[in-house]
Write a protein that holds these residues in place. Structure first.
Motif: not given
Length: 539
Positions: A345-349
Motif C-alpha cells: 500500500e502506498g508504493f508510488a512506483g
C-alpha cells in the motif's frame, strides 16, 4: 478473497479427507446440449505441461485433472485425483491417497505411477514446460533441471494408490501447485507414443475428451461418460470455433449462434453493449488478480541499462491507456494487483514524467533516443494500446516498431528472448492461485527466464530469488512475516525496473440467453475464462 488458514488450522485440515470442501451441484442444471465458444486465434496446444495462455487454460483443465482442484468459481482448494492426504509436522512430506477406479480417456486405470511420471515429465528440461519452476521445492528438482537426473527423487510411489512427495523446504504454495494444469496427470504410454504431437492428441482423466481438431477451424470436446465426478459435466459437448473476429463473434452471439465470445466484449463495442439493457443483461463482471505490463528484455541493448528501463517506466501515460479500455482498470504501480496479499500500500512506483524520462536517456548516453520493437497480441484493444505506448515513447525520442502477431507467436518470441519489449495484454498475468509468489517465479524469477519460460524480461536476480524462496518457506501462507517479505521482493524488483506495470483490469464477458449456471463460472478465477464442467444450457 478467502482468508487463508492459520498454520494450526492448516495442519489440521491437511490431515482430513477434505470431504467438507465439496461443491453442491446446481439443482436447476439440465443435462445435455452443445455450446459454441469463439476465438480469433487457433489453439496452440492442449498439452498440460506446455499450454499456458488465456485461450487453452480452461480447455486443458476440462481435459485433465491434478491431485488437487478448486471449488468451481472460486480459489478454494478441494480434492482432485487425491481422495485425501496427510502432511508431516514440519510441512515437508505430503502423502496422497488416490481415488480408486479413475480411468483415462483411453480406458486405462490411473495409478500412482502416472503421478510420478507426470511430475517427472513437467520438470524435465526436454519438456520445456513454462511451469517447471513451480515444482522447485520438490527434492531432486535441482538435479532433474540441470540434467543430473531423469526423475524427481522426492516423488515416491508407495503403492498403486499412494504417492509420497518430499519437499526440500516447507512451501506455502505447494497444494495450489498440485491444482495447476502443469500438475495434471497424463498416461505415459500415450505421451511416449505421440511425442511432440501429444498436445494435439491429449488423453487425460477430465470431464471432457477431444473428439475433433480441425486446424484453423474448430476444436470439439465431447462429454466423458466415465468421468469420476458424479453428475458432471452437464453438457454433451463444447465446440470452439477459431478464426472468429471478436466483433463478428459478438454479432453471432446477438443472433443466437454463439454462447460465449472467448475473446470477450470488443472494446470498440463495450459502451454500445452496456447502454443496451438487453445486451447488458447478458454481461458478467468479475474481479480478477490481474496485472497488465510491458516487459523490457534486460538481455537486449539498450534495456541492459537500468537508466533506460527507468526512462521507459517514466514515459508511459497509464491513465490514458486505461481509457482505451473504457476505464475498466486502474493504473498499476507494482507487479502485484491491489487485492493480492503482499501488495504494498502506498508504493508510488514510477510517476509519469516525460522530462525526467528524457534526462534518464541522456544519463544512459542516449540523448538522441534509439529504435526498438514492441511485440503485441493482434486482438483489439492491444494494437491500439501498443500505438499509445508508441506515442508515449516517441515523446522521449524512442522510435518503436510494433509487431502485431497472434498470441502464440508473441508467446514464442517472448520465451525465446527475441522480443525487446512485449505488451502483455490478452496474455497479461492473471494469478493461477491467490498467492503473491505466483506473480514472481514464472514471470520475474530466474526459473522462468530460461528458454520457453514466461519471464519475457529475462530478468534474473539471485538475491531477490533467494528472498522469494525464503518468503515461500513457511507452513502458514498468511504469516505476516511472509507477506512482508513478498512486499520487499516486489519493491526490489521495481528498483531494477524489468517491467512497466500498466494497469489492473476488471473482467467482463458475455453469455447467450440460453446459458445457465452461476455467473462466477463465466469469470472463474481458475478455469479462465469459463468453467465448462459446470455450465449448462436451459433449452
Amino acid at each position: 478473497m478467502k482468508k487463508l488458514l492459520s498454520s494450526t488450522a492448516l495442519i489440521a485440515a491437511m490431515a482430513l479427507p477434505l470431504a467438507a470442501q465439496q461443491y453442491t451441484p446446481d439443482p436447476d442444471a439440465t443435462p445435455g446440449g452443445i455450446i459454441t465458444i469463439t476465438y480469433k486465434d487457433d489453439v496452440a496446444t492442449l498439452d498440460p505441461a506446455i499450454g499456458y495462455d488465456w485461450q487453452n487454460w480452461s480447455m486443458i483443465k476440462s481435459l485433465f485433472d491434478g491431485l488437487m482442484d478448486y471449488v468451481p468459481g472460486t480459489t478454494d482448494l478441494r480434492p482432485g485425483l487425491a481422495e485425501s492426504y496427510t502432511v508431516s509436522e514440519d510441512g515437508t512430506v505430503f502423502t496422497f491417497t488416490l481415488r480408486k477406479g479413475v480411468v483415462f480417456h483411453n480406458g486405462r486405470e490411473m495409478t500412482a505411477e502416472d503421478v510420478k511420471y507426470s511430475l517427472d515429465r513437467v520438470t524435465l528440461p526436454a519438456t520445456q514446460s513454462p511451469g517447471a519452476g513451480f515444482f522447485a521445492s520438490i527434492v531432486g528438482f535441482d538435479k532433474i533441471s540441470n540434467g543430473e537426473a531423469e526423475t524427481l527423487s522426492g516423488v515416491e510411489v508407495i503403492d498403486p494408490l499412494t504417492v509420497q512427495i518430499t519437499l526440500s523446504r516447507p512451501d506455502a504454495t505447494f497444494l495450489h501447485v498440485m491444482g495447476l494444469n502443469f500438475a495434471s496427470i497424463v498416461p505415459r504410454e500415450v505421451v511416449e507414443e505421440m511425442g511432440d504431437d501429444f498436445g494435439k492428441n491429449p488423453i487425460g482423466t477430465g470431464a471432457f475428451k477431444l473428439s475433433e481438431w480441425t486446424i484453423g477451424q474448430r476444436v470439439v470436446f465431447e462429454k466423458n461418460a466415465d468421468y469420476w465426478r458424479a453428475g458432471v459435466p452437464y453438457l454433451d459437448g463444447v465446440t470452439f470455433e477459431v478464426g472468429q473476429e471478436p466483433i463478428v463473434a459478438l454479432l453471432r452471439l446477438q443472433q443466437g449462434e454463439v454462447d460465449v465470445p472467448g475473446d470477450g466484449i470488443p472494446p470498440a463495442k463495450f459502451v454500445e453493449v452496456m447502454n443496451d439493457p438487453a445486451q447488458a443483461a447478458q454481461v458478467i463482471e468479475g474481479g480478477q488478480l490481474h496485472t497488465g505490463y510491458i516487459t523490457l528484455n534486460v538481455g537486449v541493448a539498450p534495456f541492459d541499462q537500468l537508466a533506460v528501463r527507468e526512462a521507459v517506466n517514466m514515459a508511459i501515460n497509464k491513465e490514458r491507456i486505461t481509457q482505451i479500455i473504457n476505464g475498466r482498470a486502474v493504473p498499476a504501480t507494482q507487479p502485484l494487483p491491489p487485492t493480492m496479499p503482499g501488495y504494498t500500500e502506498g508504493f508510488a512506483g514510477f510517476a509519469y514524467d516525460v522530462d525526467g524520462a528524457i534526462a534518464k536517456l541522456a544519463e544512459a548516453g542516449l540523448a538522441d533516443g534509439f529504435t526498438t520493437e514492441l511485440y503485441v497480441m493482434n486482438t483489439d484493444p492491444n494494437p491500439r494500446i501498443a500505438q499509445a505506448i508508441q506515442q508515449d515513447l516517441a515523446a522521449i525520442g524512442v522510435t518503436l516498431e510494433i509487431r502485431s502477431l497472434a498470441q502464440a507467436n508473441v508467446i514464442e518470441a517472448g520465451g525465446a528472448g527475441q522480443a525487446p519489449m512485449i505488451w502483455s495484454g490478452g496474455m497479461a498475468w492473471i494469478a493461477d492461485f491467490p498467492d503473491p509468489s505466483n506473480f514472481y517465479g514464472p514471470i520475474l524469477g530466474c526459473a522462468g527466464a530460461g528458454e520457453g519460460g514466461w519471464n519475457w524480461s529475462k530478468f534474473c536476480n539471485e538475491g531477490i530469488d533467494a528472498m522469494a524462496v525464503e518468503a515461500d518457506s513457511f507452513i502458514d501462507p498468511a504469516a505476516p512475516e511472509r507477506l512482508e517479505l513478498w512486499s520487499q521482493v516486489y519493491q526490489d524488483v521495481m528498483a531494477q525496473a524489468p517491467w512497466v506495470p500498466v494497469f489492473n483490469e476488471q473482467r467482463y464477458t458475455m453469455k447467450s440467453a440460453r446459458m445457465g449456471g452461476d455467473d462466477a463460472l463465466y469469470v472463474d478465477p481458475v478455469s479462465i475464462p469459463v468453467n465448462y464442467d459446470y455450465v449448462y444450457v436451459t433449452e
